[in-house]
Scaffold this motif. Structure first.
Motif, PDB file in Angstrom:
ATOM      1  N   VAL A  97     -18.867 -38.382 -55.476  1.00  0.00           N
ATOM      2  CA  VAL A  97     -19.637 -39.623 -55.542  1.00  0.00           C
ATOM      3  C   VAL A  97     -19.277 -40.426 -56.784  1.00  0.00           C
ATOM      4  O   VAL A  97     -19.103 -41.653 -56.724  1.00  0.00           O
ATOM      5  CB  VAL A  97     -21.144 -39.312 -55.505  1.00  0.00           C
ATOM      6  N   GLY A  98     -19.161 -39.778 -57.927  1.00  0.00           N
ATOM      7  CA  GLY A  98     -18.779 -40.455 -59.158  1.00  0.00           C
ATOM      8  C   GLY A  98     -19.910 -41.271 -59.763  1.00  0.00           C
ATOM      9  O   GLY A  98     -21.004 -41.391 -59.208  1.00  0.00           O
ATOM     10  N   PRO A  99     -19.660 -41.899 -60.908  1.00  0.00           N
ATOM     11  CA  PRO A  99     -20.707 -42.649 -61.597  1.00  0.00           C
ATOM     12  C   PRO A  99     -20.941 -44.062 -61.073  1.00  0.00           C
ATOM     13  O   PRO A  99     -21.999 -44.637 -61.300  1.00  0.00           O
ATOM     14  CB  PRO A  99     -20.217 -42.684 -63.047  1.00  0.00           C
ATOM     15  N   LYS A 100     -19.962 -44.665 -60.386  1.00  0.00           N
ATOM     16  CA  LYS A 100     -20.086 -46.081 -60.007  1.00  0.00           C
ATOM     17  C   LYS A 100     -21.291 -46.374 -59.118  1.00  0.00           C
ATOM     18  O   LYS A 100     -21.984 -47.368 -59.325  1.00  0.00           O
ATOM     19  CB  LYS A 100     -18.799 -46.559 -59.340  1.00  0.00           C
ATOM     20  N   PRO A 101     -21.601 -45.549 -58.093  1.00  0.00           N
ATOM     21  CA  PRO A 101     -22.794 -45.845 -57.291  1.00  0.00           C
ATOM     22  C   PRO A 101     -24.088 -45.799 -58.098  1.00  0.00           C
ATOM     23  O   PRO A 101     -25.017 -46.562 -57.825  1.00  0.00           O
ATOM     24  CB  PRO A 101     -22.767 -44.758 -56.208  1.00  0.00           C
TER      25      PRO A 101
END
Length: 466
Positions: A97-101
């Motif tokens: 998922v990562g930090p951007k969402p």
């Protein structure tokens, strides 16, 4: 609504909730954030992206607990059997998922909460906001140290943890987050603040109709010019030592203040002496005194009196209280979980979203009670009740209620804090090694006392003209 309406998402998405706070951060908002940041999965997984986001938000409210334990809280009251994933599977899903969402989700939920005209902190028909920075410790890992190096060793030895610097813009009345930026502690607070205000100017967060409060660290020519370029007004405490701003007297005003310039910005300078006198029958001790020099873009004394501005500056402490809620109440003084920079960023955005959700719920609780000051809503009550609702999976989807009073709001209204009083307490540095209660200095009174405040306007020596 009929009894057939479901109160949780179907199948593998059922774990994706935040209890009653799901009404503040609903499914549609999370899906929008995922879509805008490219985080939606292309196929249904055992750990869908939406579930991962809610797991991160729940983890921000259950700090100090492992992710499997947080998962057990989310599934405790669900009527569907859902096996617990392995820790490695959770870690892999979070990396996917990562930090951007989470950053996109914060952009969707940030902003001043809805309160009545009598509850919002305003001055001269302007919304009062504050800016300041703080530091949050991170796990001491090689990956984190590559981006967040430890501070150089001081008189007490080397720093124990790498530090992240967070700078936020907060609405003083509700302590809701208007915007935030963070990164390595090697970058100074003013640099982050300049980036934050510039970004705010482009997106309309800091705009005309707002009055920004800042401490002495923000009395820098470049920063004052940046704030003025957004159209917002400001009230900033100026330094008075040898490296202070040079504030030549351009014109003296009838109320004893004077006009000056900071760079290309015309400002009004207010000098005052504040005396705090104990009013609670304490034993005789010297009163607290302090000299203040404030600079403001509110140039008309008839619109903004000098005494009113000096009293208003105290509202800057709302952001300090907000940081205390974030670091001491939610985090409990712990370091973050993230062991590499991307995980740190993801966790920090989740922490800010969770804090904003709680603050929004607290504002909603007092929205229809204009007689209640939002300061009387207890943050600890809101946090603990929200945790209970997560475990109970309660109120995930609203049926007929259009505001978030619910059990969180009811708990807040049933446990209001006393009306705020003028109080004073020494600001001291504690010795964490020997005892957390022993401060630097042997004769420090740790008690909090009620006070009376006397403001003597312009008692300082007149500044030189020219």
């Amino acid at each position: 609504m009929s009894d057939s309406v479901i109160t949780y998402a179907p199948g593998a998405l059922a774990v994706g909730h935040l209890g009653e706070l799901t009404q503040v951060v609903p499914f549609e908002l999370v899906d929008e954030a995922l879509a805008s940041a490219g985080g939606l999965q292309h196929r249904m997984r055992r750990l869908p992206s939406r579930v991962v986001v809610y797991l991160l938000l729940a983890g921000a409210l259950f700090t100090g607990q492992g992710w499997v334990r947080v998962w057990s809280h989310l599934t405790a009251s669900l009527p569907v059997p859902l096996p617990s994933p392995a820790p490695s599977s959770i870690t892999a899903a979070m990396r996917r998922v990562g930090p951007k969402p989470l950053k996109a989700l914060f952009d969707l939920v940030k902003g001043p909460a809805a309160v009545t005209a009598t509850q919002v902190t305003q001055f001269a028909d302007r919304l009062v906001v504050a800016i300041d920075g703080t530091q949050i410790p991170l796990p001491d890992t090689p990956a984190n140290l590559s981006v967040f190096p430890k501070a150089k060793a001081g008189p007490n030895g080397p720093a124990g943890y790498p530090m992240m610097r967070l700078v936020a813009l907060v609405a003083c009345g509700t302590r809701t987050l208007l915007d935030a930026v963070f990164g390595t502690d090697a970058t100074g607070e003013l640099t982050y603040a300049g980036d934050l205000v510039t970004t705010a100017g482009r997106t309309g967060t800091l705009r005309p109709g707002m009055l920004l409060l800042g401490d002495r660290n923000f009395s820098a020519t470049a920063f004052v010019g940046t704030v003025a370029s957004t159209g917002a007004d400001f009230l900033i405490r100026a330094k008075t030592h040898s490296t202070a701003l040079k504030l030549p007297v351009l014109r003296r005003l009838p109320d004893g203040t004077f006009l000056s310039r900071v760079g290309e910005v015309t400002v009004r300078v207010i000098e005052a002496h504040i005396t705090l006198t104990l009013a609670d029958g304490a034993d005789e001790r010297p009163v607290t005194q302090g000299a203040y020099r404030l600079v403001t873009s509110l140039l008309d004394p008839s619109e903004a009196s000098a005494t009113g501005l000096v009293r208003l500056y105290h509202e800057r402490w709302e952001i300090e209280t907000g940081y205390c809620e974030l670091k001491s109440t939610i985090l409990g003084g712990r370091v973050l979980r993230g062991r590499h920079p991307a995980a740190v960023a993801q966790e920090t955005w989740a922490l800010l979203v969770a804090y904003q959700a709680l603050r929004t719920a607290m504002s909603d609780a007092v929205l229809h009670r204009p007689d209640i000051d939002p300061d009387r809503a207890a943050f600890t009550i809101a946090l603990n009740t929200a945790r209970d609702q997560i475990i109970r999976a309660a109120g995930i989807i609203s049926h007929t209620r259009v505001d978030l009073v619910g059990r969180i709001g009811a708990a807040i209204l049933d446990n209001l804090l006393p009306a705020r009083r003028d109080r004073t307490r020494p600001r001291v540095k504690k010795r964490a090694i020997s005892s957390k209660y022993r401060a630097v200095g042997r004769d420090v009174d740790h008690r909090t006392h009620r006070t009376t405040i006397h403001i003597e306007h312009n008692p300082l020596p007149n500044p030189p003209d020219g």
